[in-house]
Design a protein around this motif. Structure first.
Motif, PDB file in Angstrom:
ATOM      1  N   ASP A 187       0.823   8.623  29.696  1.00 27.20           N
ATOM      2  CA  ASP A 187      -0.212   9.663  29.767  1.00 27.20           C
ATOM      3  C   ASP A 187       0.355  11.061  29.530  1.00 27.20           C
ATOM      4  N   PHE A 188       1.577  11.305  30.067  1.00 25.36           N
ATOM      5  CA  PHE A 188       2.122  12.657  29.922  1.00 25.36           C
ATOM      6  C   PHE A 188       2.476  12.947  28.470  1.00 25.36           C
ATOM      7  N   GLU A 189       2.867  11.907  27.727  1.00 22.02           N
ATOM      8  CA  GLU A 189       3.171  12.122  26.313  1.00 22.02           C
ATOM      9  C   GLU A 189       1.893  12.384  25.521  1.00 22.02           C
ATOM     10  N   ALA A 190       0.852  11.659  25.889  1.00 26.35           N
ATOM     11  CA  ALA A 190      -0.443  11.893  25.249  1.00 26.35           C
ATOM     12  C   ALA A 190      -0.907  13.318  25.535  1.00 26.35           C
ATOM     13  N   SER A 191      -0.658  13.761  26.781  1.00 24.08           N
ATOM     14  CA  SER A 191      -1.035  15.122  27.173  1.00 24.08           C
ATOM     15  C   SER A 191      -0.247  16.141  26.357  1.00 24.08           C
ATOM     16  N   PHE A 192       1.027  15.840  26.106  1.00 23.58           N
ATOM     17  CA  PHE A 192       1.863  16.726  25.303  1.00 23.58           C
ATOM     18  C   PHE A 192       1.341  16.807  23.863  1.00 23.58           C
ATOM     19  N   ILE A 193       0.919  15.668  23.325  1.00 21.37           N
ATOM     20  CA  ILE A 193       0.380  15.658  21.964  1.00 21.37           C
ATOM     21  C   ILE A 193      -0.898  16.492  21.891  1.00 21.37           C
ATOM     22  N   ARG A 194      -1.727  16.372  22.929  1.00 23.66           N
ATOM     23  CA  ARG A 194      -2.961  17.164  22.955  1.00 23.66           C
ATOM     24  C   ARG A 194      -2.653  18.653  22.982  1.00 23.66           C
ATOM     25  N   LEU A 195      -1.595  19.014  23.738  1.00 22.41           N
ATOM     26  CA  LEU A 195      -1.196  20.426  23.799  1.00 22.41           C
ATOM     27  C   LEU A 195      -0.748  20.915  22.415  1.00 22.41           C
ATOM     28  N   LEU A 196       0.032  20.087  21.727  1.00 24.57           N
ATOM     29  CA  LEU A 196       0.472  20.440  20.371  1.00 24.57           C
ATOM     30  C   LEU A 196      -0.736  20.620  19.454  1.00 24.57           C
ATOM     31  N   ASP A 197      -1.698  19.730  19.630  1.00 23.17           N
ATOM     32  CA  ASP A 197      -2.900  19.800  18.807  1.00 23.17           C
ATOM     33  C   ASP A 197      -3.659  21.104  19.053  1.00 23.17           C
ATOM     34  N   LYS A 198      -3.596  21.584  20.317  1.00 28.60           N
ATOM     35  CA  LYS A 198      -4.316  22.820  20.647  1.00 28.60           C
ATOM     36  C   LYS A 198      -3.671  24.047  20.003  1.00 28.60           C
ATOM     37  N   VAL A 199      -2.343  24.073  19.930  1.00 32.30           N
ATOM     38  CA  VAL A 199      -1.698  25.274  19.390  1.00 32.30           C
ATOM     39  C   VAL A 199      -1.553  25.224  17.867  1.00 32.30           C
ATOM     40  N   THR A 200      -1.860  24.082  17.266  1.00 26.83           N
ATOM     41  CA  THR A 200      -1.762  24.000  15.805  1.00 26.83           C
ATOM     42  C   THR A 200      -3.152  23.813  15.207  1.00 26.83           C
ATOM     43  N   ASN A 201      -3.174  23.985  13.897  1.00 26.41           N
ATOM     44  CA  ASN A 201      -4.431  23.852  13.178  1.00 26.41           C
ATOM     45  C   ASN A 201      -4.218  22.846  12.048  1.00 26.41           C
ATOM     46  N   GLY A 202      -4.973  21.760  12.087  1.00 30.35           N
ATOM     47  CA  GLY A 202      -4.889  20.794  10.999  1.00 30.35           C
ATOM     48  C   GLY A 202      -3.794  19.755  11.141  1.00 30.35           C
ATOM     49  N   SER A 203      -3.334  19.515  12.366  1.00 29.23           N
ATOM     50  CA  SER A 203      -2.341  18.457  12.565  1.00 29.23           C
ATOM     51  C   SER A 203      -3.017  17.102  12.457  1.00 29.23           C
ATOM     52  N   ARG A 204      -2.275  16.149  11.911  1.00 31.92           N
ATOM     53  CA  ARG A 204      -2.816  14.787  11.830  1.00 31.92           C
ATOM     54  C   ARG A 204      -1.978  13.886  12.731  1.00 31.92           C
ATOM     55  N   ILE A 205      -2.623  13.244  13.660  1.00 31.06           N
ATOM     56  CA  ILE A 205      -1.909  12.389  14.599  1.00 31.06           C
ATOM     57  C   ILE A 205      -2.510  10.992  14.543  1.00 31.06           C
ATOM     58  N   GLU A 206      -1.662  10.012  14.276  1.00 33.97           N
ATOM     59  CA  GLU A 206      -2.147   8.631  14.265  1.00 33.97           C
ATOM     60  C   GLU A 206      -1.304   7.806  15.216  1.00 33.97           C
ATOM     61  N   ILE A 207      -1.998   7.068  16.061  1.00 31.68           N
ATOM     62  CA  ILE A 207      -1.286   6.209  17.014  1.00 31.68           C
ATOM     63  C   ILE A 207      -1.824   4.799  16.848  1.00 31.68           C
ATOM     64  N   ASN A 208      -0.948   3.818  16.830  1.00 29.70           N
ATOM     65  CA  ASN A 208      -1.458   2.448  16.657  1.00 29.70           C
ATOM     66  C   ASN A 208      -2.086   1.940  17.959  1.00 29.70           C
TER      67      ASN A 208
END
Lengths: 118, 372
Positions: free
Chosen positions: B44-65
């Motif tokens: 969960d904490f890694e997912a939270s970190f990815i969400r934070l990255l998504d908030k400070v960037t514009n147009g990031s593409r994240i794919e998780i299997n």
């Protein structure tokens, strides 16, 4: 001259170690260099080394695993992602010698020539 | 941007990989994330970190299997601006903030991040430590100004959290190269002994025991006691100490300790915590250098991204995390450092071996910075 030549012939066996001294010294120096902890090598390694260790591990895979702290990239692949530095051993800060070893890091310690507290 | 990406195995060094990917524009794929674990995949904490990255960037593409064992990340532009984030309490705010510190100067607009969660826990650097060591370090690289601060609004101890910090950082077009080779002598030691939801006396007990160790070296020691109350005290009880030694040349060495989170192992006495934390600081002084062990990677990153000039920084022994960071810098920026070990002189009493790191910056410039 003839005397020296004959001497040389006589002692040829015994003096073999004298041959190529310079080269030997150079080799010894390089050996020592390699043995001394070379941080750059430790950090960046070489591509060949990395591949070798990978193959080795696969060969041993299954029941046993050789633990080599420097090459255990695979082992630490899924451990905790944390920036804290936890060294393996701590010094004993209750003994006077240890305390003395860092005295000069403080302004209260000894100052080098040419520097002063002002 | 660069078209070829990088592939890694496992969840370790997760933040390094994603933030260097963001800065370099190279996409990254992380495979086998806890693939042999009973609970495979991202936490969960890694997912939270990815969400934070998504908030400070514009147009990031994240794919998780589907099982969460493979992550693909195509970084977008660093946008910044005003964001709020509830950090997952499995890791403290420091975990998230360490990465934000590295990204913040390179945003399009100045970052104002409000982070909520656990402000102090024993695992990660606490917000107090980052505030008193990372910020002064970044100032040496030319990142400063009025709007550069980290404010602890509410304190939240592990495991409950409930704390809040506000981090604001100006943007910079380029980073100044530095020459930090002489740390100078330590002139004073400062610290914060914090306590929440326990007796305010805890702070005083910590201070006294820490002073008893440190007074052997210096008279100039001041440790603030910070006891937050009411809504500012978070959800869990706890206490801790952050110590910072400041040198004449403005270098900071730090150490810290937090009480064991409620319900996780043996409780610790404030006297022991104070004394042990002071010894940790002595250990850090022994390691030495111009940057302490917890900020090594931040310093190395800013050196890498500096203008095309030589930067030199003297460090203590490299931590395993830093060594991996150096490898990642090579992967993403093709920068390799010159690493020289400096042995102490015979009659010198300045701790152990030091490491002099030298590199030429890549001349990174923040093209998205808005020009006023």
């Amino acid at each position: 001259h003839s005397e020296r030549e004959s001497d040389e012939e006589e002692e040829q066996g015994a003096l073999k170690w004298k041959e190529g001294l310079q080269q030997k010294a150079a080799e010894a120096f390089l050996r020592q260099q390699a043995a001394a902890p070379n941080l750059r090598k430790l950090v960046y390694g070489s591509v060949v080394e990395a591949q070798e260790s990978e193959e080795e591990e696969e060969e041993l895979g299954g029941l046993f695993r050789v633990s080599r702290p420097q090459q255990s990239k695979k082992v630490q692949a899924n451990t905790l992602d944390c920036s804290r530095f936890h060294p393996d051993t701590f010094h004993n800060w209750d003994v006077e010698e240890m305390l003395d070893s860092i005295r000069d890091c403080f302004v209260t310690g000894k100052w080098e020539e040419g520097h002063d507290a002002a | 941007m660069a078209s070829h990406g990088l592939t890694y195995d496992g969840c370790n060094f997760f933040r390094q990989r994603l933030l260097l990917s963001t800065l370099s524009g190279k996409h990254v794929k992380i495979k086998n994330i806890r693939s042999r674990d009973d609970e495979p995949g991202l936490r969960d904490f890694e997912a939270s970190f990815i969400r934070l990255l998504d908030k400070v960037t514009n147009g990031s593409r994240i794919e998780i299997n589907q099982t969460g064992t493979t992550l693909f990340y195509q970084p977008g532009l660093l946008y910044g601006g005003s964001i709020e984030h509830d950090c997952n309490p499995q890791r403290s705010v420091g975990y998230y903030l360490e990465a934000l510190l590295m990204l913040a100067p390179f945003m399009k607009t100045p970052l104002k991040a409000t982070l909520r969660g656990v402000t102090n826990d024993p695992t990660d650097p606490t917000v107090d430590l980052l505030k008193s060591t990372s910020l002064p370090l970044m100032k040496k690289f030319g990142i400063d100004g009025e709007a550069f601060e980290l404010k602890v609004v509410k304190r939240g101890m592990a495991p409950g959290g409930g704390g809040e910090v506000v981090f604001t950082c100006p943007v910079r077009k380029t980073i100044r190269p530095v020459q930090l080779t002489e740390p100078g002598k330590i002139k004073r030691i400062r610290g914060v002994a914090y306590s929440v939801r326990v007796s305010p006396q805890m702070g005083n007990r910590i201070v006294e025991s820490a002073r008893s160790v440190l007074n052997q070296f210096l008279p100039d020691i001041y440790i603030y006691t910070d006891h937050m109350k009411g809504v500012n005290s978070g959800k869990s009880p706890g206490f801790g100490l952050t110590l910072v030694a400041e040198t004449l040349n403005g270098c900071f060495l730090s150490a810290e300790m937090s009480s064991t989170p409620q319900g996780q192992g043996d409780p610790v006495l404030p006297e022991d915590l104070g004394r042990n934390c002071a010894k940790l600081l002595l250990e850090e002084v022994y390691r030495g250098g111009c940057v302490d062990s917890s900020n090594q990677s931040l310093a190395l990153l800013l050196m890498t991204l500096g203008q095309q000039d030589v930067s030199k920084v003297l460090l203590g022994p490299l931590s395993p995390y830093t060594i991996e960071f150096l490898r990642h810098i090579r992967d993403f920026f093709q920068v390799m450092f010159k690493i020289e070990v400096q042995k102490p002189l015979e009659d010198e009493r300045k701790g152990g071996d030091k490491v002099l790191m030298t590199c030429v910056g890549v001349g990174y410039s923040n093209l998205s910075k808005t020009i006023k």
